[in-house]
Design a protein around this motif. Structure first.
Motif, PDB file in Angstrom:
ATOM      1  N   ALA A  88       0.837  -1.208   0.000  1.00  0.00           N
ATOM      2  CA  ALA A  88       0.000   0.000   0.000  1.00  0.00           C
ATOM      3  C   ALA A  88       0.873   1.260   0.000  1.00  0.00           C
ATOM      4  O   ALA A  88       0.606   2.214  -0.730  1.00  0.00           O
ATOM      5  CB  ALA A  88      -0.942  -0.005   1.200  1.00  0.00           C
ATOM      6  N   VAL A  89       1.926   1.244   0.797  1.00  0.00           N
ATOM      7  CA  VAL A  89       2.836   2.389   0.837  1.00  0.00           C
ATOM      8  C   VAL A  89       3.624   2.479  -0.468  1.00  0.00           C
ATOM      9  O   VAL A  89       3.764   3.547  -1.062  1.00  0.00           O
ATOM     10  CB  VAL A  89       3.801   2.283   2.048  1.00  0.00           C
ATOM     11  CG1 VAL A  89       4.871   3.349   1.984  1.00  0.00           C
ATOM     12  CG2 VAL A  89       3.023   2.371   3.354  1.00  0.00           C
ATOM     13  N   ALA A  90       4.127   1.337  -0.943  1.00  0.00           N
ATOM     14  CA  ALA A  90       4.954   1.318  -2.154  1.00  0.00           C
ATOM     15  C   ALA A  90       4.176   1.729  -3.398  1.00  0.00           C
ATOM     16  O   ALA A  90       4.756   2.280  -4.337  1.00  0.00           O
ATOM     17  CB  ALA A  90       5.550  -0.081  -2.345  1.00  0.00           C
ATOM     18  N   GLU A  95       7.325   6.939  -9.307  1.00  0.00           N
ATOM     19  CA  GLU A  95       8.593   7.274  -9.960  1.00  0.00           C
ATOM     20  C   GLU A  95       9.673   6.254  -9.617  1.00  0.00           C
ATOM     21  O   GLU A  95      10.434   5.825 -10.503  1.00  0.00           O
ATOM     22  CB  GLU A  95       9.049   8.670  -9.549  1.00  0.00           C
ATOM     23  CG  GLU A  95       8.221   9.781 -10.167  1.00  0.00           C
ATOM     24  CD  GLU A  95       8.715  11.153  -9.749  1.00  0.00           C
ATOM     25  OE1 GLU A  95       9.947  11.346  -9.631  1.00  0.00           O
ATOM     26  OE2 GLU A  95       7.866  12.031  -9.544  1.00  0.00           O
ATOM     27  N   GLU A  96       9.749   5.865  -8.363  1.00  0.00           N
ATOM     28  CA  GLU A  96      10.744   4.884  -7.941  1.00  0.00           C
ATOM     29  C   GLU A  96      10.497   3.538  -8.616  1.00  0.00           C
ATOM     30  O   GLU A  96      11.424   2.868  -9.057  1.00  0.00           O
ATOM     31  CB  GLU A  96      10.734   4.718  -6.418  1.00  0.00           C
ATOM     32  CG  GLU A  96      11.224   5.930  -5.648  1.00  0.00           C
ATOM     33  CD  GLU A  96      10.147   6.974  -5.391  1.00  0.00           C
ATOM     34  OE1 GLU A  96       9.052   6.886  -5.990  1.00  0.00           O
ATOM     35  OE2 GLU A  96      10.408   7.889  -4.592  1.00  0.00           O
ATOM     36  N   TYR A  97       9.210   3.154  -8.707  1.00  0.00           N
ATOM     37  CA  TYR A  97       8.849   1.899  -9.361  1.00  0.00           C
ATOM     38  C   TYR A  97       9.324   1.913 -10.806  1.00  0.00           C
ATOM     39  O   TYR A  97       9.966   0.969 -11.278  1.00  0.00           O
ATOM     40  CB  TYR A  97       7.334   1.679  -9.307  1.00  0.00           C
ATOM     41  CG  TYR A  97       6.878   0.442 -10.068  1.00  0.00           C
ATOM     42  CD1 TYR A  97       6.778  -0.777  -9.423  1.00  0.00           C
ATOM     43  CD2 TYR A  97       6.588   0.500 -11.426  1.00  0.00           C
ATOM     44  CE1 TYR A  97       6.381  -1.914 -10.101  1.00  0.00           C
ATOM     45  CE2 TYR A  97       6.189  -0.632 -12.120  1.00  0.00           C
ATOM     46  CZ  TYR A  97       6.086  -1.832 -11.453  1.00  0.00           C
ATOM     47  OH  TYR A  97       5.707  -2.950 -12.134  1.00  0.00           O
ATOM     48  N   ASN A 101      12.128  -0.538 -12.287  1.00  0.00           N
ATOM     49  CA  ASN A 101      11.705  -1.441 -13.353  1.00  0.00           C
ATOM     50  C   ASN A 101      12.532  -1.210 -14.615  1.00  0.00           C
ATOM     51  O   ASN A 101      12.948  -2.175 -15.276  1.00  0.00           O
ATOM     52  CB  ASN A 101      10.213  -1.267 -13.645  1.00  0.00           C
ATOM     53  CG  ASN A 101       9.660  -2.399 -14.469  1.00  0.00           C
ATOM     54  OD1 ASN A 101       9.810  -3.559 -14.107  1.00  0.00           O
ATOM     55  ND2 ASN A 101       9.028  -2.069 -15.581  1.00  0.00           N
ATOM     56  N   GLY A 102      12.787   0.047 -14.950  1.00  0.00           N
ATOM     57  CA  GLY A 102      13.614   0.355 -16.127  1.00  0.00           C
ATOM     58  C   GLY A 102      15.018  -0.218 -15.990  1.00  0.00           C
ATOM     59  O   GLY A 102      15.572  -0.787 -16.949  1.00  0.00           O
ATOM     60  N   LYS A 103      15.605  -0.078 -14.820  1.00  0.00           N
ATOM     61  CA  LYS A 103      16.953  -0.619 -14.578  1.00  0.00           C
ATOM     62  C   LYS A 103      16.964  -2.144 -14.670  1.00  0.00           C
ATOM     63  O   LYS A 103      17.873  -2.733 -15.259  1.00  0.00           O
ATOM     64  CB  LYS A 103      17.478  -0.176 -13.202  1.00  0.00           C
ATOM     65  CG  LYS A 103      17.856   1.266 -13.131  1.00  0.00           C
ATOM     66  CD  LYS A 103      19.099   1.516 -13.954  1.00  0.00           C
ATOM     67  CE  LYS A 103      19.669   2.874 -13.684  1.00  0.00           C
ATOM     68  NZ  LYS A 103      20.832   3.152 -14.514  1.00  0.00           N
ATOM     69  N   TYR A 126       7.134  -5.856 -12.415  1.00  0.00           N
ATOM     70  CA  TYR A 126       7.228  -6.666 -11.202  1.00  0.00           C
ATOM     71  C   TYR A 126       6.162  -6.229 -10.210  1.00  0.00           C
ATOM     72  O   TYR A 126       5.548  -5.185 -10.361  1.00  0.00           O
ATOM     73  CB  TYR A 126       8.619  -6.550 -10.565  1.00  0.00           C
ATOM     74  CG  TYR A 126       8.946  -5.174 -10.023  1.00  0.00           C
ATOM     75  CD1 TYR A 126       8.633  -4.844  -8.715  1.00  0.00           C
ATOM     76  CD2 TYR A 126       9.557  -4.207 -10.820  1.00  0.00           C
ATOM     77  CE1 TYR A 126       8.917  -3.587  -8.209  1.00  0.00           C
ATOM     78  CE2 TYR A 126       9.848  -2.943 -10.314  1.00  0.00           C
ATOM     79  CZ  TYR A 126       9.525  -2.636  -9.020  1.00  0.00           C
ATOM     80  OH  TYR A 126       9.794  -1.399  -8.523  1.00  0.00           O
ATOM     81  N   GLU A 127       5.949  -7.056  -9.217  1.00  0.00           N
ATOM     82  CA  GLU A 127       5.064  -6.709  -8.106  1.00  0.00           C
ATOM     83  C   GLU A 127       5.937  -6.420  -6.892  1.00  0.00           C
ATOM     84  O   GLU A 127       6.943  -7.086  -6.669  1.00  0.00           O
ATOM     85  CB  GLU A 127       4.113  -7.863  -7.790  1.00  0.00           C
ATOM     86  CG  GLU A 127       3.115  -8.152  -8.884  1.00  0.00           C
ATOM     87  CD  GLU A 127       2.172  -9.291  -8.518  1.00  0.00           C
ATOM     88  OE1 GLU A 127       2.186  -9.734  -7.343  1.00  0.00           O
ATOM     89  OE2 GLU A 127       1.436  -9.731  -9.401  1.00  0.00           O
ATOM     90  N   TRP A 128       5.539  -5.437  -6.131  1.00  0.00           N
ATOM     91  CA  TRP A 128       6.307  -5.093  -4.938  1.00  0.00           C
ATOM     92  C   TRP A 128       6.458  -6.303  -4.022  1.00  0.00           C
ATOM     93  O   TRP A 128       7.521  -6.516  -3.432  1.00  0.00           O
ATOM     94  CB  TRP A 128       5.645  -3.933  -4.183  1.00  0.00           C
ATOM     95  CG  TRP A 128       5.923  -2.592  -4.808  1.00  0.00           C
ATOM     96  CD1 TRP A 128       5.047  -1.801  -5.477  1.00  0.00           C
ATOM     97  CD2 TRP A 128       7.174  -1.901  -4.818  1.00  0.00           C
ATOM     98  NE1 TRP A 128       5.665  -0.660  -5.902  1.00  0.00           N
ATOM     99  CE2 TRP A 128       6.978  -0.685  -5.509  1.00  0.00           C
ATOM    100  CE3 TRP A 128       8.430  -2.177  -4.318  1.00  0.00           C
ATOM    101  CZ2 TRP A 128       7.989   0.240  -5.704  1.00  0.00           C
ATOM    102  CZ3 TRP A 128       9.451  -1.254  -4.512  1.00  0.00           C
ATOM    103  CH2 TRP A 128       9.226  -0.063  -5.198  1.00  0.00           C
ATOM    104  N   LYS A 129       5.404  -7.097  -3.909  1.00  0.00           N
ATOM    105  CA  LYS A 129       5.460  -8.268  -3.031  1.00  0.00           C
ATOM    106  C   LYS A 129       6.626  -9.177  -3.422  1.00  0.00           C
ATOM    107  O   LYS A 129       7.306  -9.739  -2.564  1.00  0.00           O
ATOM    108  CB  LYS A 129       4.134  -9.030  -3.089  1.00  0.00           C
ATOM    109  CG  LYS A 129       4.059 -10.201  -2.154  1.00  0.00           C
ATOM    110  CD  LYS A 129       2.692 -10.854  -2.220  1.00  0.00           C
ATOM    111  CE  LYS A 129       2.631 -12.078  -1.345  1.00  0.00           C
ATOM    112  NZ  LYS A 129       1.337 -12.747  -1.408  1.00  0.00           N
ATOM    113  N   SER A 130       6.883  -9.302  -4.720  1.00  0.00           N
ATOM    114  CA  SER A 130       8.004 -10.128  -5.193  1.00  0.00           C
ATOM    115  C   SER A 130       9.343  -9.556  -4.722  1.00  0.00           C
ATOM    116  O   SER A 130      10.255 -10.309  -4.366  1.00  0.00           O
ATOM    117  CB  SER A 130       8.001 -10.212  -6.721  1.00  0.00           C
ATOM    118  OG  SER A 130       6.810 -10.775  -7.173  1.00  0.00           O
TER     119      SER A 130
END
Length: 141
Positions: A88-90, A95-97, A101-103, A126-130
């Motif tokens: 929920a926070v992530a 922008e960070e995602y 993900n790009g990297k 990707y999913e944050w949970k992963s």
């Protein structure tokens, strides 16, 4: 969330960050209450009703702690709830995602281009949970 037991006329309202105490001075009542709670945690029927806007299954949301020194903070129920809160926070970190993900995708492209296989596939998101699982995010003990 509310815990109700009509047999003992209990009606306990649970609020976040507020502890509730139930004192049972009669040994037989205490044994009955504990046995009922344990049975319901195993999925059986019992005298207690746990409700939030509708009835909730005990075994899905309750952890019965008999010894606070032996709490496994990283059991599945707690880890699932932790990952839900972190996700929920992530989810607000767009922008960070996108940067991460790009990297990752760029690095995977570089790695995959250096071997002979031309049919390699991978997820582009990707999913944050992963990520939490990959990095073994857990509550320290």
């Amino acid at each position: 969330m509310k815990l109700v037991n009509s047999k003992y006329n209990l009606d306990i309202e649970f609020e976040e960050n507020i502890s509730n105490t139930l004192v049972l001075e009669n040994k037989q009542h205490m044994i009955d209450v504990i046995q009922n709670l344990i049975l319901q945690l195993k999925g059986d029927e019992g005298d207690f009703v746990l409700s939030s806007e509708k009835n909730v299954k005990f075994d899905k949301v309750v952890e019965f702690i008999t010894n606070p020194f032996e709490i496994d903070f990283n059991n599945k129920k707690i880890a699932t709830k932790l990952f839900e809160q972190l996700t929920a926070v992530a989810s607000e970190c767009v922008e960070e995602y996108n940067f991460i993900n790009g990297k990752i995708v760029g690095t995977l492209d570089d790695i995959c281009s250096k071997i002979e296989y031309s049919n390699l596939e991978y997820n582009l998101e990707y999913e944050w949970k992963s990520i939490f699982k990959l990095y073994n995010v857990r509550i320290g003990e």
